[in-house]
Design a protein around this motif. Structure first.
Motif, mmCIF file in Angstrom:
data_model
loop_
_atom_site.group_PDB
_atom_site.id
_atom_site.type_symbol
_atom_site.label_atom_id
_atom_site.label_comp_id
_atom_site.label_asym_id
_atom_site.label_seq_id
_atom_site.Cartn_x
_atom_site.Cartn_y
_atom_site.Cartn_z
ATOM 1 N N GLU A 146 0.823 -1.217 0.000
ATOM 2 C CA GLU A 146 0.000 0.000 0.000
ATOM 3 C C GLU A 146 0.859 1.270 0.000
ATOM 4 N N PHE A 147 2.174 1.107 0.179
ATOM 5 C CA PHE A 147 3.044 2.286 0.309
ATOM 6 C C PHE A 147 2.973 3.180 -0.939
ATOM 7 N N ALA A 148 3.087 2.548 -2.119
ATOM 8 C CA ALA A 148 3.157 3.340 -3.360
ATOM 9 C C ALA A 148 1.929 4.240 -3.519
ATOM 10 N N LYS A 149 0.770 3.726 -3.170
ATOM 11 C CA LYS A 149 -0.470 4.490 -3.414
ATOM 12 C C LYS A 149 -0.910 5.308 -2.205
ATOM 13 N N PHE A 150 -0.200 5.167 -1.115
ATOM 14 C CA PHE A 150 -0.654 5.831 0.105
ATOM 15 C C PHE A 150 -0.645 7.355 -0.095
ATOM 16 N N PRO A 151 -1.755 8.024 0.229
ATOM 17 C CA PRO A 151 -1.845 9.453 -0.100
ATOM 18 C C PRO A 151 -1.016 10.338 0.842
ATOM 19 N N ILE A 152 0.283 10.292 0.629
ATOM 20 C CA ILE A 152 1.148 11.186 1.409
ATOM 21 C C ILE A 152 2.189 11.772 0.450
ATOM 22 N N ASP A 153 2.301 13.091 0.470
ATOM 23 C CA ASP A 153 3.201 13.756 -0.481
ATOM 24 C C ASP A 153 4.554 13.989 0.190
ATOM 25 N N LEU A 154 5.473 13.069 -0.061
ATOM 26 C CA LEU A 154 6.773 13.186 0.610
ATOM 27 C C LEU A 154 7.578 14.383 0.105
ATOM 28 N N LYS A 155 7.167 14.928 -1.033
ATOM 29 C CA LYS A 155 7.892 16.099 -1.563
ATOM 30 C C LYS A 155 7.746 17.301 -0.620
ATOM 31 N N LYS A 156 6.730 17.266 0.222
ATOM 32 C CA LYS A 156 6.505 18.400 1.133
ATOM 33 C C LYS A 156 7.518 18.442 2.283
ATOM 34 N N PHE A 157 8.259 17.361 2.456
ATOM 35 C CA PHE A 157 9.094 17.244 3.661
ATOM 36 C C PHE A 157 10.575 17.298 3.314
ATOM 37 N N GLY A 169 17.667 -5.377 -4.510
ATOM 38 C CA GLY A 169 17.050 -6.700 -4.420
ATOM 39 C C GLY A 169 15.531 -6.606 -4.383
ATOM 40 N N ASN A 170 14.926 -7.342 -3.462
ATOM 41 C CA ASN A 170 13.460 -7.347 -3.377
ATOM 42 C C ASN A 170 12.906 -6.027 -2.872
ATOM 43 N N MET A 171 13.777 -5.121 -2.437
ATOM 44 C CA MET A 171 13.329 -3.820 -1.952
ATOM 45 C C MET A 171 13.209 -2.820 -3.097
ATOM 46 N N ASP A 172 13.564 -3.235 -4.307
ATOM 47 C CA ASP A 172 13.608 -2.314 -5.443
ATOM 48 C C ASP A 172 12.292 -1.570 -5.649
ATOM 49 N N GLY A 173 11.175 -2.311 -5.567
ATOM 50 C CA GLY A 173 9.868 -1.684 -5.783
ATOM 51 C C GLY A 173 9.613 -0.578 -4.769
ATOM 52 N N LEU A 174 9.945 -0.835 -3.518
ATOM 53 C CA LEU A 174 9.725 0.175 -2.479
ATOM 54 C C LEU A 174 10.664 1.361 -2.679
ATOM 55 N N TYR A 175 11.888 1.092 -3.098
ATOM 56 C CA TYR A 175 12.817 2.191 -3.379
ATOM 57 C C TYR A 175 12.244 3.071 -4.495
ATOM 58 N N ARG A 176 11.731 2.390 -5.551
ATOM 59 C CA ARG A 176 11.231 3.169 -6.696
ATOM 60 C C ARG A 176 9.991 3.973 -6.310
ATOM 61 N N ALA A 177 9.145 3.367 -5.504
ATOM 62 C CA ALA A 177 7.962 4.108 -5.043
ATOM 63 C C ALA A 177 8.395 5.344 -4.266
ATOM 64 N N PHE A 178 9.414 5.176 -3.474
ATOM 65 C CA PHE A 178 9.927 6.299 -2.683
ATOM 66 C C PHE A 178 10.460 7.403 -3.605
ATOM 67 N N THR A 179 11.209 7.009 -4.625
ATOM 68 C CA THR A 179 11.755 7.997 -5.558
ATOM 69 C C THR A 179 10.614 8.757 -6.234
ATOM 70 N N GLU A 180 9.584 8.017 -6.658
ATOM 71 C CA GLU A 180 8.456 8.678 -7.316
ATOM 72 C C GLU A 180 7.734 9.638 -6.381
ATOM 73 N N LYS A 181 7.578 9.213 -5.165
ATOM 74 C CA LYS A 181 6.835 10.048 -4.209
ATOM 75 C C LYS A 181 7.622 11.263 -3.755
ATOM 76 N N SER A 182 8.948 11.113 -3.714
ATOM 77 C CA SER A 182 9.743 12.150 -3.062
ATOM 78 C C SER A 182 10.573 12.973 -4.029
ATOM 79 N N GLY A 183 10.798 12.456 -5.237
ATOM 80 C CA GLY A 183 11.693 13.140 -6.155
ATOM 81 C C GLY A 183 13.156 12.906 -5.791
ATOM 82 N N VAL A 184 13.397 12.109 -4.746
ATOM 83 C CA VAL A 184 14.776 11.843 -4.324
ATOM 84 C C VAL A 184 15.329 10.677 -5.145
ATOM 85 N N ASN A 185 16.512 10.887 -5.731
ATOM 86 C CA ASN A 185 17.172 9.799 -6.427
ATOM 87 C C ASN A 185 18.240 9.227 -5.484
ATOM 88 N N PRO A 186 18.043 8.002 -5.006
ATOM 89 C CA PRO A 186 18.958 7.478 -3.991
ATOM 90 C C PRO A 186 20.421 7.442 -4.428
#
Ligand code: GLY
Ligand code: MN
Ligand code: MN
Length: 532
Positions: A146-157, A169-186
């Motif tokens: 549910e993380f990717a779709k969770f209505p929280i705008d990380l760009k605000k923080f 590894g298996n965390m790739d999807g969560l990393y990518r969701a984070f990048t999309e939500k935050s604009g942060v490129n790890p």
């Protein structure tokens, strides 16, 4: 009747299995860190975080051991420290301020691994949403999908995070969701992080890349090449330029790499509960070293000795080792992180054993160097004594206020003076060939734990580990070749002195010889041969 009874038992067993509980809870260890400990650590983190910031913590990925078999999972120490959660596929968001939505107020969101009875039948129990709520005390818990779709705008923080980009590894999807939500490129963030923390991996080329790819867009400078900070860095792409850049950047734009600064500050000073676990981990590891001293025989193999450690660790309830055990006989002792441990007979050689257990996440880190036949040769004893004296001198410095860097300087001074006296080197700058590592590091959830390297502070736990390694072919008398000695102990820093926590196995050469001559519980063990 009997059949019914069996059915009832089976139902009970399945219910327990799938509800994530064991039939006999009382048979589980009772001395884990409490949920209050972890909640307290999140509060301490919040206090350090700047206004309008969020810390995003990720679980470590699974790693493949063989095709469809993974390595035993090791939790991320940061996520564990702040949550108590020990599974993969999770992301924790800690907010500085209270947030609000239709469901009410919250200042942390936890996305955890989804329960799945058929997978749990194969790979083990999961806490799931309900377990995380009841056992770890979180209120807002969701499945990680549910993380990717969770209505929280990380760009605000302003975001702090612990992504290790090359370990997706298996965390790739969560990393990518984070990048999309935050604009942060790890990847870029890590570069920037290396840059401002003056990380050893920073090279002039990396600096240029970091300026072009990361700093310029981040500062939103149209003509960034005219920015005086960056100009200075371009003209001094070295540690001096970096130090000036870091100071200037922090002054003008605030901190970048606060996550590591904050976690160094928090995790570097151990709480009472952590000290309790570290004491256990170190004590049982010391006992294991003592048992190995009693058990060692020239006919034993390196891995057999490793097995004795493992047995004693597990006997005392340690889950694991804190790092791959190093058991190196003779020349192998000169390889600092030797982990093959495949020599079939250690013979009459010195054996360097750097082995420490991990107990409820907390690692010990102890090295003893012992003669397999129970007697140090004269040359071995001379080198051993020199390392011992260096360690003794460093212990005297282990108290609050002493700069961390002074410990290694002292070790270097004592070791160099000794080697010069023995004619092995002529001047201090030749020492590096025989003592190529540092003397001390923090110890805790990571064997090389987080912590600051400024002045020593009360309740830091660190190692003291001088060594001398003289590989064959070294430019000195042959009689010294293949002597490798490291003595490593773990200490807790006090206001006026330290307490050594690893004295359950002796450090003095004569006490070691005496212990080797004692009987071992293994003397009585006789296993069958493998011949048919
Ligand atoms: N066992 C790794 C170290 O001593 O740092
Ligand atoms: Mn160490
Ligand atoms: Mn070690």
């Amino acid at each position: 009747m009997k059949k019914y009874y069996v059915h009832l038992l089976l139902t009970l067993f399945m219910t327990c299995l799938f509800s994530g509980r064991s039939l006999s809870q009382s048979n589980l260890p009772q001395d884990y860190l409490s949920k209050e400990f972890h909640a307290g650590r999140r509060e301490a983190l919040r206090k350090l975080m700047p206004a309008n910031s969020a810390t995003v913590l990720f679980a470590y990925p699974l790693e493949v051991f063989s095709k469809d078999i993974n390595y035993a999972y090791h939790p991320s120490p940061d996520l564990y420290y702040f949550s108590g959660y020990k599974e993969t596929s999770a992301v924790l968001v800690v907010f500085k301020e209270m947030q609000h939505d239709a469901d009410g107020d919250y200042n942390e969101l936890f996305f955890v691994q989804q329960r799945n009875p058929s997978e749990e039948q194969w790979t083990g129990r999961r806490l799931g949403i309900e377990g995380v709520k009841s056992q770890l005390g979180f209120k807002r818990v969701y499945n990680s999908n549910e993380f990717a779709k969770f209505p929280i705008d990380l760009k605000k923080f302003k975001l702090l995070h612990d992504i290790i980009p090359n370990k997706a590894g298996n965390m790739d999807g969560l990393y990518r969701a984070f990048t999309e939500k935050s604009g942060v490129n790890p990847v870029d963030e890590e570069l920037l992080n290396d840059l401002v923390t003056i990380n050893a991996r920073v090279t002039p080329r990396n600096i240029t890349v970091a300026i072009d790819r990361v700093i310029a867009p981040k500062l939103a400078l149209e003509a960034y090449k005219n920015n005086s900070l960056i100009q200075d860095l371009y003209s001094h792409p070295d540690s001096t330029g970096l130090a000036a850049f870091k100071a200037g950047y922090q002054a003008q734009y605030g901190g970048i790499s606060d996550f590591n600064l904050f976690t160094d500050e928090l995790r570097g000073i151990k709480t009472k509960e952590e000290l309790e676990l570290l004491r256990k981990s170190i004590k049982l590891s010391g006992i294991a070293h003592a048992e190995v001293m009693r058990a060692i025989k020239p006919a034993m193999s390196e891995s057999e000795l490793e097995g004795v450690f493992a047995y004693v660790h597990k006997k005392y309830g340690a889950e694991d080792e804190g790092y791959p055990p190093i058991v190196g006989a003779g020349a192998n002792g000169c390889i600092l992180h030797y982990i093959e441990n495949n020599v079939t007979t250690v013979n009459n050689q010195l054996v360097l054993m750097d082995v420490g257990a991990e107990y409820h996440g907390y690692s010990a880190d102890i090295t003893r160097t012992i003669p397999a036949n129970g007697k140090f040769t004269e040359e071995q004893k001379v080198i051993y004594q020199l390392v011992y004296e260096a360690q003794e001198e460093v212990f005297k410095l282990c108290k609050e206020g002493v700069p961390f860097g002074d410990l290694n300087k002292k070790a270097q001074a004592v070791l160099a003076a000794g080697l010069i006296k023995l004619g092995i080197i002529k001047q201090i700058d030749e020492l590096r060939a025989y003592y190529p590592h540092g003397c001390s590091h923090h110890l805790g959830l990571d064997v090389h734990d987080k912590g600051s390297y400024g002045p020593l502070m009360e309740n830091m736990v660190i190692t003291v580990e001088p060594g001398i390694y003289i590989p064959e072919g070294s430019p000195c008398d042959k009689k010294w070749w293949n002597i490798a000695v490291r003595i490593e102990d773990d200490v807790v820093i006090g206001k006026d002195k330290c307490t050594i926590l690893s004295l359950d196995s002796p450090r003095k050469w004569d006490e070691i010889e005496k212990l080797i001559s004692e009987k071992s519980f293994l003397d009585a063990v006789k296993l069958p041969g493998l011949d048919r």
